[in-house]
Motif scaffolding. Structure first.
Motif, PDB file in Angstrom:
ATOM      1  N   ARG A 114       4.047  -5.271   0.909  1.00  0.00           N
ATOM      2  CA  ARG A 114       4.825  -4.029   0.971  1.00  0.00           C
ATOM      3  C   ARG A 114       4.939  -3.353  -0.389  1.00  0.00           C
ATOM      4  O   ARG A 114       4.944  -4.013  -1.418  1.00  0.00           O
ATOM      5  CB  ARG A 114       6.238  -4.332   1.505  1.00  0.00           C
ATOM      6  N   GLN A 115       5.054  -2.038  -0.354  1.00  0.00           N
ATOM      7  CA  GLN A 115       5.259  -1.241  -1.567  1.00  0.00           C
ATOM      8  C   GLN A 115       6.613  -0.545  -1.470  1.00  0.00           C
ATOM      9  O   GLN A 115       7.151  -0.373  -0.380  1.00  0.00           O
ATOM     10  CB  GLN A 115       4.161  -0.171  -1.685  1.00  0.00           C
ATOM     11  N   GLU A 116       7.138  -0.136  -2.610  1.00  0.00           N
ATOM     12  CA  GLU A 116       8.374   0.644  -2.597  1.00  0.00           C
ATOM     13  C   GLU A 116       8.075   2.053  -2.102  1.00  0.00           C
ATOM     14  O   GLU A 116       7.114   2.675  -2.558  1.00  0.00           O
ATOM     15  CB  GLU A 116       9.014   0.693  -3.985  1.00  0.00           C
ATOM     16  N   THR A 117       8.859   2.542  -1.150  1.00  0.00           N
ATOM     17  CA  THR A 117       8.709   3.895  -0.594  1.00  0.00           C
ATOM     18  C   THR A 117      10.097   4.454  -0.287  1.00  0.00           C
ATOM     19  O   THR A 117      11.100   3.745  -0.404  1.00  0.00           O
ATOM     20  CB  THR A 117       7.937   3.889   0.744  1.00  0.00           C
ATOM     21  N   MET A 119      13.024   5.157   2.080  1.00  0.00           N
ATOM     22  CA  MET A 119      13.508   4.253   3.121  1.00  0.00           C
ATOM     23  C   MET A 119      14.613   4.920   3.932  1.00  0.00           C
ATOM     24  O   MET A 119      15.368   5.749   3.403  1.00  0.00           O
ATOM     25  CB  MET A 119      14.033   2.964   2.491  1.00  0.00           C
ATOM     26  N   ASP A 220      11.767  -8.308   4.964  1.00  0.00           N
ATOM     27  CA  ASP A 220      10.905  -8.856   3.919  1.00  0.00           C
ATOM     28  C   ASP A 220      11.604 -10.115   3.389  1.00  0.00           C
ATOM     29  O   ASP A 220      12.647 -10.537   3.911  1.00  0.00           O
ATOM     30  CB  ASP A 220      10.629  -7.814   2.842  1.00  0.00           C
TER      31      ASP A 220
ATOM     32  N   HIS B 242      10.853   1.228   6.180  1.00  0.00           N
ATOM     33  CA  HIS B 242      11.216   0.240   5.168  1.00  0.00           C
ATOM     34  C   HIS B 242      10.006  -0.221   4.376  1.00  0.00           C
ATOM     35  O   HIS B 242       9.112  -0.853   4.917  1.00  0.00           O
ATOM     36  CB  HIS B 242      11.890  -0.967   5.844  1.00  0.00           C
ATOM     37  N   ARG B 243       9.980   0.114   3.108  1.00  0.00           N
ATOM     38  CA  ARG B 243       8.979  -0.389   2.164  1.00  0.00           C
ATOM     39  C   ARG B 243       7.553  -0.314   2.726  1.00  0.00           C
ATOM     40  O   ARG B 243       6.873  -1.309   2.881  1.00  0.00           O
ATOM     41  CB  ARG B 243       9.320  -1.815   1.718  1.00  0.00           C
ATOM     42  N   LYS B 270       2.965   6.011   2.863  1.00  0.00           N
ATOM     43  CA  LYS B 270       3.374   6.042   1.453  1.00  0.00           C
ATOM     44  C   LYS B 270       3.861   7.434   1.109  1.00  0.00           C
ATOM     45  O   LYS B 270       3.592   8.400   1.817  1.00  0.00           O
ATOM     46  CB  LYS B 270       2.270   5.545   0.521  1.00  0.00           C
TER      47      LYS B 270
END
Lengths: 271, 271
Positions: A114-117, A119, A220, B242-243, B270
């Motif tokens: 997972r990547q930060e996006t 939310m 996660d 989420h992420r 993204k």
């Protein structure tokens, strides 16, 4: 203290012995027995374990579908996993669980890093009293697997009143018993922890068995760590019961109101 | 009159040429092109077609999961199907769609011969004006696939206002264009007909692509015949973003208020 050691019944039940680079052998113990064969959720967890414990595994589960093709005997099974494709941030797997020459289950899974996006939690957790305020369900002696969980029903309990209920919804707090730290395997198993919705709506027992379950993971690692060994708020409902099959939509919420996983299954039933 | 002949673009797009007892070749035409590769729903339909047109096929679709492993180039693809198990009343299949040495999609399906049982529709169709009362969406020139459907939005249209919407829900009437009699293939395709929920909630475009879609079929042959070529009431919402991933829950209703299919997908996105 939570017991997350190898001797927890859940860890015993999902244990796999590698037999080649892409195959394992296992045997689901009596402790997770259902009416016919083992509890479906433990099969889901076993298959996910075969993927997540593989040395080529990359990322955490995003989606898992398990199709139940036939009953599993109280005997060893073989699990074969195939890595279909690895992309930069996700990975695709297929799995087959067999006994002798018979396929008992097939599965596909997507894992991802997972990547930060941006939310947003759009769905809201159902209103529920805290688990401390609710009595544990006094489970009947069989099937055995129901003793592997602590069920605290808020509504939609199985009363067997033989009176048609107003809906097929259930809302409950649930956790492993004995207590165990939540991980992706136990979350996957809990997505199948609900009694068949036709039993709840009709409040009578019958023949019902899941043919396909899909679980989508929002949790996660940090979600699992936060939730730890505390009960999960679990909600399920059926949408349509039509000519031998019904669907069951489920939501698993953390006790802080985060949607950890959503799940949908199709269930065979007969009168 | 409905046009269900071989020349309908949908029929062209799902066409498969057998290359061995369990393999086919096909090529998705430009008419179903999306931003990158073809519309996901047409890939779902192609895979289901490979299973349903197989001579060993028994029963109608109950559950179908397709995982998208990579982009599909504007070139021929190979589809391999495997019959994993045939039971008395149901059948289990696996499928792989490849281009060259790369797996582009994996899938599992359950088919079944339905029996008469107790029936109940618990979910209710959303309130909606009749399709005749709503204007068709004036679709932009690209992507091409959106011109293969007639969209009539009741709410949750893509406005690109760049203002956060109050939710990610969409409700619309949708049918193939030109008109076409509903079948299992087109119903499967329509389960993926919704724009990504993150676009609706944020009202801005971005990168988003489905990694896994599962559709559960309540419709049987008589449901499809009753629905014929009339618009389907289609509802979708996201539950949690989420992420890098969000889920999208969808319902497809007949214009008489019967739930024809429910679907859930996990979508990569993204910022």
């Amino acid at each position: 203290m939570p017991d997350n050691s190898q001797i927890h019944p859940f860890n015993q039940a999902v244990e796999l012995v590698p037999t080649s680079p892409y195959t394992y052998q296992g045997h689901i113990p009596e402790s997770y027995a259902n009416m016919v064969g083992p509890f479906g959720g433990i099969i889901v967890a076993v298959i996910l374990n075969g993927i997540l414990s593989h040395k080529e595994r990359q990322g955490n589960p995003i989606s898992l579908t398990v199709n139940f093709a036939g009953p599993i005997a109280d005997a060893p099974y073989d699990l074969a996993v195939r890595l279909m494709r690895t992309n930069r941030s996700n990975q695709h797997w297929i799995a087959e669980l067999t006994q002798g020459s018979q396929v008992a289950a097939t599965a596909t899974a997507v894992l991802a890093i997972r990547q930060e996006t941006w939310m947003m939690s759009e769905a809201r957790a159902p209103d529920a009293p805290r688990p401390e305020e609710i009595e544990s369900w006094p489970a009947p002696p069989v099937p055995q697997w129901i003793h592997r969980y602590d069920f605290k029903f808020i509504r939609g309990e199985l009363t067997l009143s033989d009176q048609l209920a107003k809906d097929s919804e259930s809302l409950l707090w649930v956790r492993d018993t004995p207590e165990r730290m939540l991980d992706f395997l136990s979350l996957a198993a809990i997505s199948d922890v609900f009694f068949p919705r036709v039993f709840i709506r009709r409040q009578q027992l019958g023949v019902a068995s899941t043919v396909s379950i899909t679980t989508h993971f929002h949790a996660d690692y940090s979600s699992l760590e936060r939730q730890a060994n505390r009960p999960i708020l679990a909600f399920a409902r059926g949408q349509r019961f039509h000519r031998g099959y019904f669907d069951q939509v489920a939501e698993l919420w953390s006790d802080e109101g985060d949607l950890l996983a959503s799940s949908i299954q199709m269930v065979y039933f007969k009168d």
